[in-house]
Design an enzyme around this catalytic site. Structure first.
Site, PDB file in Angstrom:
ATOM      1  N   ASP A  24       9.692   2.892   1.597  1.00 46.15           N
ATOM      2  CA  ASP A  24       7.906   3.426   1.995  1.00 46.15           C
ATOM      3  C   ASP A  24       8.417   3.366   3.445  1.00 46.15           C
ATOM      4  O   ASP A  24       7.621   2.273   4.000  1.00 46.15           O
ATOM      5  CB  ASP A  24       7.116   3.022   1.286  1.00 46.15           C
ATOM      6  CG  ASP A  24       5.881   3.735   1.413  1.00 46.15           C
ATOM      7  OD1 ASP A  24       5.938   4.476   3.368  1.00 46.15           O
ATOM      8  OD2 ASP A  24       4.505   3.707   0.531  1.00 46.15           O
TER       9      ASP A  24
ATOM     10  N   PHE B 134       1.090  -1.245  -0.129  1.00 48.57           N
ATOM     11  CA  PHE B 134       0.542  -0.007   0.336  1.00 48.57           C
ATOM     12  C   PHE B 134       0.918   1.374   0.141  1.00 48.57           C
ATOM     13  O   PHE B 134       1.347   1.719   0.591  1.00 48.57           O
ATOM     14  CB  PHE B 134      -0.915   0.079   1.464  1.00 48.57           C
ATOM     15  CG  PHE B 134      -1.841   1.087   1.352  1.00 48.57           C
ATOM     16  CD1 PHE B 134      -2.975   1.421   0.612  1.00 48.57           C
ATOM     17  CD2 PHE B 134      -1.162   2.555   2.058  1.00 48.57           C
ATOM     18  CE1 PHE B 134      -3.728   2.916  -0.379  1.00 48.57           C
ATOM     19  CE2 PHE B 134      -2.366   3.509   1.998  1.00 48.57           C
ATOM     20  CZ  PHE B 134      -3.565   3.201   0.517  1.00 48.57           C
TER      21      PHE B 134
ATOM     22  N   LYS C 278       2.720  11.433   6.788  1.00 50.89           N
ATOM     23  CA  LYS C 278       2.295  11.116   7.918  1.00 50.89           C
ATOM     24  C   LYS C 278       2.365  12.254   9.074  1.00 50.89           C
ATOM     25  O   LYS C 278       2.261  13.122   9.574  1.00 50.89           O
ATOM     26  CB  LYS C 278       2.192   9.333   8.489  1.00 50.89           C
ATOM     27  CG  LYS C 278       0.950   9.023   7.435  1.00 50.89           C
ATOM     28  CD  LYS C 278       0.605   7.311   7.436  1.00 50.89           C
ATOM     29  CE  LYS C 278      -0.387   6.843   6.437  1.00 50.89           C
ATOM     30  NZ  LYS C 278      -1.295   7.422   6.183  1.00 50.89           N
TER      31      LYS C 278
END
Length: 400
Positions: free
Chosen positions: A226, A141, A255
């Site tokens: 990531d 994801f 984030k």
């Protein structure tokens, strides 16, 4: 009269249904706690998918935002502002890299990483124009843009959004032999999550990440990590890659970098990688804006103390011990590192959605994914007592 039902109805009426949120309507928050419009309090065990690693409204971050709001909020990259260099320098030093390219969202960081890897492949490695490919993993994801969903293996994320972008080879996550076999002379990068969050906090086999690093070095391929969810203290280290002593060629961050206040993402790499970009070839109106940099530099300074990494490691051990005791008592498996856990509930008992609904009734907010799996990711400011309370509530839910 309760305000929640009406607020839920209004949200359903006026919002595209691309999410299926729990029927909780939050109005305020502090630390690890949320309060809804009816005054009920909840312990936050999702932390905005790691965007709230430092809790809600951390005083140091809020102070930085307030101070910057009174001075300057946006210039665009047509000019330089007085927060920009400090943020880029301090984040680069935290990552051990030469350069930083700020963006806004995690998906933008991933798109940036893809573009940089392709340009590096053509200009530095000598891949023929238009032939670059990137190796990715099943269960990934990395975001929801059309390019990113092109290499997703989640049909909910991918279906009906084609035609799909070519240039990606998908291999099983954790299978070093398959990854090695997929690399050819036109491969420019391997793009991986060091721990797969959306898939259910899946930790790869020991030795996998060092193996990926070794193969990428041997084959002249960039290793792109990531760390948008797994990085910045979440797993008990600054980066999840740190647990196996691995340094990627490129970090993708987001984030938590925005402190739960503003969207901030970044790509960090050395000059021989990020240096392939020239003026006009990539950019963002809001990327690296003054407000974002003012908050994000304080995030970097919080991480530089090491306090939050230690808290995540120590409290994470307590969380995993408590969860491990529930295996065979409603849980089938527990995975994760630090204050991050994926729990597989016995599907004969309930779905992940049902578990999260029942936890919410008991004042604990968590998120389901893929059937009977739920994820726990409390803010790193959570206390031992709050962890024990959440585990006890989960035990009660599993016991029926």
């Amino acid at each position: 009269m309760l305000r929640t039902p009406g607020a839920v109805r209004d949200a359903e009426r006026w919002t595209a249904h691309n999410y299926h949120p729990l029927p909780v309507v939050i109005s305020s928050a502090e630390g690890a706690w949320l309060t809804d419009v009816d005054g009920r309090r909840y312990l936050d065990f999702l932390a905005g998918y790691s965007a709230l690693n430092f809790g809600h409204r951390h005083p140091q971050l809020i102070a930085a935002a307030h101070a910057q709001l009174d001075r300057l909020t946006l210039t665009s990259r047509a000019f330089i502002h007085d927060q920009f260099a400090d943020f880029c320098r301090e984040l680069a030093e935290l990552c051990g890299k030469d350069l930083v390219l700020p963006m806004n969202t995690g998906a933008e960081a991933v798109e940036t990483g893809i573009k940089v890897a392709r340009k590096w492949g053509y200009q530095v490695k000598g891949v023929p124009t238009g032939q670059a490919n990137i190796v990715v993993a099943e269960g990934n994801f990395h975001g929801r843009t059309t390019t990113i969903v092109s290499f997703s293996t989640d049909e909910d994320a991918r279906a009906d959004f084609g035609p799909y972008t070519p240039g990606f080879t998908v291999v099983p996550y954790g299978d070093l032999d398959a990854l090695t076999a997929a690399i050819d002379e036109n491969t420019v990068a391997v793009l991986l999550e060091p721990i797969q969050g959306e898939q259910g906090v899946v930790v790869p086999p020991e030795g996998y990440l060092p193996g990926v690093r070794r193969v990428c070095t041997e084959r002249n391929v960039l290793f792109i990590a990531d760390e948008i969810q797994s990085g910045l203290g979440r797993t008990g280290a600054t980066f999840a890659c740190d647990h196996e002593g691995v340094t990627p060629d490129m970090y993708l961050l987001g984030k938590a970098l925005g402190g739960g206040i503003v969207p901030v993402s970044a790509v960090a790499a050395d000059a021989d990688v990020l240096g392939v970009l020239k003026p006009g070839q990539h950019g963002s109106t809001f990327g690296g804006n003054p407000l974002a940099c003012a908050v994000a530099v304080e995030v970097v300074r919080l991480l530089a103390t090491g306090e939050f990494q230690r808290r995540s490691a120590e409290l994470g051990a307590r969380l995993h011990a408590g969860l491990g005791a529930l295996i065979g008592k409603g849980l089938v498996a527990v995975r994760g590192r630090g204050l991050w856990a994926g729990l597989d509930i016995d599907p004969a008992l309930m779905t992940g959605r049902e578990a999260c609904e029942r936890l919410a009734e008991r004042g604990i907010l968590a998120k389901d994914t893929h059937g009977s799996t739920i994820r726990l990711a409390p803010p790193l400011v959570v206390t031992e007592e709050e962890i024990d309370h959440a585990v006890a509530q989960l035990a009660a839910v599993l016991a029926g």
